[in-house]
Structure formats: C-alpha cells, structure tokens
Design a protein around this motif. Structure first.
Motif, mmCIF file in Angstrom:
data_model
loop_
_atom_site.group_PDB
_atom_site.id
_atom_site.type_symbol
_atom_site.label_atom_id
_atom_site.label_comp_id
_atom_site.label_asym_id
_atom_site.label_seq_id
_atom_site.Cartn_x
_atom_site.Cartn_y
_atom_site.Cartn_z
ATOM 1 N N THR A 149 0.807 -1.222 0.000
ATOM 2 C CA THR A 149 0.000 0.000 0.000
ATOM 3 C C THR A 149 0.838 1.270 0.000
ATOM 4 O OG1 THR A 149 -0.115 0.138 2.422
ATOM 5 C CG2 THR A 149 -1.769 -1.236 1.317
ATOM 6 N N GLY A 150 2.143 1.143 0.270
ATOM 7 C CA GLY A 150 2.999 2.331 0.358
ATOM 8 C C GLY A 150 2.824 3.103 1.651
ATOM 9 N N GLU A 151 2.159 2.495 2.646
ATOM 10 C CA GLU A 151 1.957 3.155 3.941
ATOM 11 C C GLU A 151 2.945 2.610 4.964
ATOM 12 O OE1 GLU A 151 -2.690 3.838 4.470
ATOM 13 O OE2 GLU A 151 -2.226 1.814 3.737
ATOM 14 N N SER A 152 3.186 3.398 6.006
ATOM 15 C CA SER A 152 4.104 2.944 7.048
ATOM 16 C C SER A 152 3.565 3.259 8.435
ATOM 17 C CB SER A 152 5.498 3.550 6.862
ATOM 18 O OG SER A 152 5.459 4.952 6.929
ATOM 19 N N LEU A 153 3.951 2.392 9.359
ATOM 20 C CA LEU A 153 3.482 2.428 10.738
ATOM 21 C C LEU A 153 4.690 2.551 11.657
ATOM 22 C CD1 LEU A 153 1.194 1.898 12.864
ATOM 23 C CD2 LEU A 153 1.629 -0.550 12.505
ATOM 24 N N LEU A 154 4.618 3.469 12.612
ATOM 25 C CA LEU A 154 5.693 3.662 13.584
ATOM 26 C C LEU A 154 5.284 3.042 14.912
ATOM 27 C CD1 LEU A 154 8.454 5.023 14.216
ATOM 28 C CD2 LEU A 154 7.136 6.984 15.055
ATOM 29 N N PRO A 165 10.354 6.347 5.202
ATOM 30 C CA PRO A 165 9.272 7.316 5.025
ATOM 31 C C PRO A 165 8.667 7.734 6.366
ATOM 32 C CG PRO A 165 8.962 5.391 3.605
ATOM 33 C CD PRO A 165 10.065 5.054 4.561
ATOM 34 N N LEU A 166 8.189 8.965 6.422
ATOM 35 C CA LEU A 166 7.453 9.401 7.605
ATOM 36 C C LEU A 166 6.204 8.535 7.773
ATOM 37 C CD1 LEU A 166 7.796 13.263 7.267
ATOM 38 C CD2 LEU A 166 8.694 11.865 9.134
ATOM 39 N N PRO A 167 5.779 8.309 9.003
ATOM 40 C CA PRO A 167 4.678 7.361 9.230
ATOM 41 C C PRO A 167 3.316 7.919 8.850
ATOM 42 C CG PRO A 167 5.344 8.360 11.294
ATOM 43 C CD PRO A 167 6.335 8.833 10.259
ATOM 44 N N ASP A 168 2.439 7.004 8.463
ATOM 45 C CA ASP A 168 1.032 7.338 8.244
ATOM 46 C C ASP A 168 0.216 7.117 9.507
ATOM 47 O OD1 ASP A 168 0.865 7.781 5.173
ATOM 48 O OD2 ASP A 168 2.061 5.964 5.404
ATOM 49 N N THR A 184 -4.847 -0.735 10.350
ATOM 50 C CA THR A 184 -4.209 0.524 9.989
ATOM 51 C C THR A 184 -3.110 0.235 8.975
ATOM 52 O OG1 THR A 184 -3.099 2.531 10.809
ATOM 53 C CG2 THR A 184 -2.551 0.461 11.914
ATOM 54 N N CYS A 185 -2.932 1.127 8.044
ATOM 55 C CA CYS A 185 -1.879 0.984 7.027
ATOM 56 C C CYS A 185 -1.984 -0.338 6.269
ATOM 57 C CB CYS A 185 -0.496 1.134 7.645
ATOM 58 S SG CYS A 185 -0.206 2.728 8.447
ATOM 59 N N GLY A 186 -3.190 -0.847 6.127
ATOM 60 C CA GLY A 186 -3.396 -2.107 5.428
ATOM 61 C C GLY A 186 -2.943 -3.315 6.208
ATOM 62 N N LEU A 187 -2.659 -3.151 7.501
ATOM 63 C CA LEU A 187 -2.183 -4.225 8.367
ATOM 64 C C LEU A 187 -3.168 -4.456 9.501
ATOM 65 C CD1 LEU A 187 1.506 -2.979 8.600
ATOM 66 C CD2 LEU A 187 0.671 -4.860 7.163
ATOM 67 N N GLU A 188 -3.151 -5.654 10.044
ATOM 68 C CA GLU A 188 -3.979 -5.973 11.199
ATOM 69 C C GLU A 188 -3.101 -5.964 12.437
ATOM 70 O OE1 GLU A 188 -5.889 -10.007 12.331
ATOM 71 O OE2 GLU A 188 -7.440 -8.903 11.208
ATOM 72 N N VAL A 189 -3.502 -5.170 13.430
ATOM 73 C CA VAL A 189 -2.673 -4.943 14.610
ATOM 74 C C VAL A 189 -3.445 -5.330 15.865
ATOM 75 C CG1 VAL A 189 -1.367 -3.228 15.922
ATOM 76 C CG2 VAL A 189 -1.505 -3.035 13.422
ATOM 77 N N THR A 190 -2.751 -5.940 16.818
ATOM 78 C CA THR A 190 -3.346 -6.292 18.104
ATOM 79 C C THR A 190 -2.410 -5.864 19.229
ATOM 80 O OG1 THR A 190 -4.370 -8.244 17.093
ATOM 81 C CG2 THR A 190 -4.340 -8.140 19.495
ATOM 82 N N LEU A 191 -2.947 -5.118 20.184
ATOM 83 C CA LEU A 191 -2.211 -4.780 21.397
ATOM 84 C C LEU A 191 -2.362 -5.929 22.386
ATOM 85 C CD1 LEU A 191 -3.484 -1.121 21.680
ATOM 86 C CD2 LEU A 191 -1.060 -1.715 21.584
ATOM 87 N N VAL A 192 -1.253 -6.423 22.925
ATOM 88 C CA VAL A 192 -1.306 -7.549 23.860
ATOM 89 C C VAL A 192 -0.714 -7.133 25.208
ATOM 90 C CG1 VAL A 192 -1.289 -9.281 22.048
ATOM 91 C CG2 VAL A 192 0.868 -8.507 22.971
ATOM 92 N N PRO A 193 -1.453 -7.322 26.290
ATOM 93 C CA PRO A 193 -0.956 -6.920 27.611
ATOM 94 C C PRO A 193 0.287 -7.706 28.014
ATOM 95 C CG PRO A 193 -3.332 -7.285 27.662
ATOM 96 C CD PRO A 193 -2.844 -7.815 26.349
ATOM 97 N N VAL A 194 1.264 -6.979 28.561
ATOM 98 C CA VAL A 194 2.465 -7.599 29.117
ATOM 99 C C VAL A 194 2.661 -7.065 30.535
ATOM 100 C CG1 VAL A 194 3.535 -8.065 26.888
ATOM 101 C CG2 VAL A 194 3.934 -5.849 27.985
#
Length: 274
Positions: A46-51, A68-71, A139-149
């Motif tokens: 997609t040409g997008e980036s995640l920081l 690239p700067l993040p989207d 986001t950014c064409g990706l699937e993201v999950t926050l996991v508690p640590v």
C-alpha cells in the motif's frame, strides 16, 4: 512488510552519553548504535508505514535510516523513551493517527490513549485512536493487536502486526518481564519475526537490588528485577513462541563488551523483509 529497527536500545541508549565503559567505547569504535526504542513497519503493498513507539531520537533515526514518515503510530506505554519523540511530528505531518490502549491504568488513573491525548493536545496533526487490548484493528493495510504484558508499575503492551494478504506476522514483546500472560503468549506465538526485549544478560541480576525472578529449570533468571526480561528469558520466550526468527532489542549498555554485539542481539538500522 519491511521492518526497520530504528532504535534497539534502552532508556539511555548505547553508547550512553558521558560513558567510557568498554561496551560504549566498542560501540563508538565500530560505529554501532542502539538509540531509544522504535520500529518502522512499511506495508510495501500500500505504500503506507506504521511507527511503533515514538523515540526521543525520532529526528535522528528518520534522517539516518531514510525511511518514510509514518502514516500512523502506536504507543505501547507512557515511559519517555517510547513516547516523548511524538512531538517531532510538529510541522512534519498534517495528520497522524496514534493508536494506544484504552484500559485505565490504576497507577495513573488514565489509559495510555488518554495520557497521549493529554500530553500532546497541542499537536493538531495527532488524532488519538483508543483501542481495546486483544481486539485486532486495521491501519496501514495491516492488522494490529495490542497484547498486555507485565512492566510494573505501569500498564504496557506488546504488539502483533500481521499482513492480512500475505499472512506474515511480526510480534513485539514490548517492555516486559518474562511473566507475560498466557492469552498474550498465544497472540504473540508463531511469528515470522519476533522482537523481544532483553535488557541485560542474566548473570547481571546479581547487581540488581532485588536480583532476578522467573528462573528457568536451570535456575537462570528470566526477569531482571521486575520490569524487563534477561537475554536468557527472551530466548526462552522465543523458543516457546516458536519464532521463525528472533532479534533481541531494548538492550542496556551494561552488557559486557564481549557479549554486547553477539547474535541475536540487534543494532540500529537492521532491515527485515517479511
């Protein structure tokens, strides 16, 4: 998915300012760095980036590694070495979605999302997007999950980032002890690349005021104090998660020079194509 390790160090980085220990001197001699933690994930479809996390070294990292700067961005917790670089987006970006957990931290009375919102209310570019841990979002064409640590006394999260089209998976432990909950371990399991924090080798636990914890069958501590994994803990976790490839990150300059740059300890600027 193109993964660039912008920052692989702990809160002071390596070399540490004003430090002439053998490890810092060796890093200078070899022109190696471990700046404060941050990861750049580019979706090449997609040409997008995640920081992942906004290092205080944001400006330097982006100039050095020419990414690239993040989207969009994700903040795992509110310690300064993971958050305070967010102010660098001023005048660089017109808009930036910043994802963070929505559960209230008993210590602060705010969620990570609420803290980011409060601290950076003056940045018109930043839009905070609260997310519920263990519930995937896109986001950014990706699937993201926050996991508690487990990173006392504050809430903290690791991450799972997956490409829904290719199926590749990046897991990031976040700042954590070895005592990661089973539900989070299940989410992190079987990554193509695991970035596991490993602040020091286990033999340095003898220098911590409360020593080490979470000893393995061999008696070696897998947690340094209460907040961070040892190298041995990170490697044990990687084996348990059956990671295809592992890089250790968030290292302190306290590693002895003879061990500081051995595999699989990462340094800044490493790039992985998943």
């Amino acid at each position: 998915m193109r993964v660039t390790l912008l920052g692989t160090g702990d809160t002071t980085g390596t070399p540490t300012v004003g430090c002439d220990c053998e490890t810092c001197e060796l890093a200078r001699a070899r022109e190696l760095e471990r700046t404060r933690f941050s990861v750049h994930v580019e979706n090449e479809r997609t040409g997008e980036s995640l920081l992942v996390d906004a290092s205080p070294d944001f400006r330097y990292q982006f100039l050095r590694d020419e990414v690239p700067l993040p989207d969009a961005a994700i903040i795992t917790h509110v310690h300064f070495d993971h958050l305070d670089g967010l102010g660098n987006v001023f005048r660089l970006l017109r808009d930036l979605d910043v994802f963070a957990a929505d559960e209230t931290d008993p210590q602060t009375g705010q969620s990570v999302a609420e803290t980011v919102e409060a601290d950076y209310h003056y940045l018109d570019a930043v839009t905070v997007r609260p997310q519920t841990p263990l519930e995937p979002f896109s986001t950014c064409g990706l699937e993201v999950t926050l996991v508690p640590v487990v990173h006392p006394p504050l809430v903290c999260y690791g991450l799972v980032i997956e490409d829904p089209e290719t199926g590749v998976k990046l897991s990031i432990t976040g700042d954590t002890s070895y005592a990661i909950p089973e539900t989070s371990r299940a989410a992190l399991a079987n990554p193509d690349l695991l970035l596991a924090e490993a602040i020091v080798p286990a033999h340095l636990c003898e220098h911590h005021p409360i020593g080490g914890r979470d000893a393995g069958p061999d008696g070696v501590p897998r947690t340094f104090g209460t907040k961070h994994m040892t190298r041995e803990g990170a490697l044990a976790l990687a084996a348990e998660l059956e990671a295809d490839r592992t890089r250790l990150v968030h290292m302190a300059h306290f590693y002895p020079a003879s061990e500081a740059f051995e595999e699989p300890l990462a340094v800044d600027g490493e790039v992985y194509e998943l």
